[in-house]
Enzyme design. Structure first.
Site: not given
Ligand code: PNS
Length: 174
Positions: A21, A45, A96, A134
């Site tokens: 990150h 969550k 990745r 992570s």
């Molecule tokens: O590190 P991650 O868990 O892969 O990140 C995912 C993240 C936080 C980018 C995604 O879950 C997100 O944007 N969540 C916010 C809610 C949202 O907008 N959901 C619709 C996405 S299309």
């Protein structure tokens, strides 16, 4: 800071932040100048570290790595709403391996549907970090494995404390 530079957002769970990150953060800042690392606070969550801890760890790691022009914030709700509030039209995501692609494409296309002017830009981490996640870091640390070299120093000390206190029955999170 150059005038007219594009403010980009690097969103994620970052539970916890890893050197991967941090690598993406550095690369994105070098391209966009200004970058907001946006940490998802999701009350539905469970996470290993709460949003404030993740924010503090990321901030410490950025300070230690001397990366300029980056702010770290926690956000709740839709990413597109956060992007609107931030007046940003670029999302940065790390890619990745090919296994990331399907999920990332889904997110990017859905975000575009919700906010057509929002672009998602993918950056790849250094090759030596391409296997890092992570989830694996948490799992290794939980069983007492060595995660130095995988996470920033600030994260290493918190992980060690978290799982040591759990082992002693000190009430860490699952
Ligand atoms: O590190 P991650 O868990 O892969 O990140 C995912 C993240 C936080 C980018 C995604 O879950 C997100 O944007 N969540 C916010 C809610 C949202 O907008 N959901 C619709 C996405 S299309």
């Amino acid at each position: 800071m150059s005038e007219g530079c594009v403010k980009a957002i690097y969103p994620g769970s970052f539970d916890p932040p890893t050197l991967g990150h941090l690598d993406i953060t550095r690369r994105a800042q070098q391209i966009f100048g200004r970058l907001t690392v946006a940490i998802l606070r999701n009350p539905r969550k469970s996470s290993c570290f709460d949003a404030l801890e993740r924010k503090e760890m990321f901030e410490e790691a950025i300070r230690e790595a001397a990366i300029p022009g980056v702010e770290v914030v926690a956000f709740e709700g839709l990413l597109v709403d956060f992007a609107k509030k931030q007046n940003s039209r670029v999302i940065v995501r790390g890619l990745r391996a090919i296994s990331d692609y399907e999920y990332e494409l889904e997110l990017a296309q859905m975000n575009r549907r919700l906010l057509p002017q929002l672009e998602t830009v993918f950056l790849t981490p250094g090759e030596e970090l391409s296997y890092l996640s992570s989830r694996l870091v948490r799992e290794i640390a939980q069983f007492g494995g060595d995660v130095s070299g995988l996470v920033p120093r600030a994260v290493l000390s918190r992980l060690t404390r978290r799982f040591a206190s759990e082992a002693e029955g000190g009430g860490g999170r699952a």
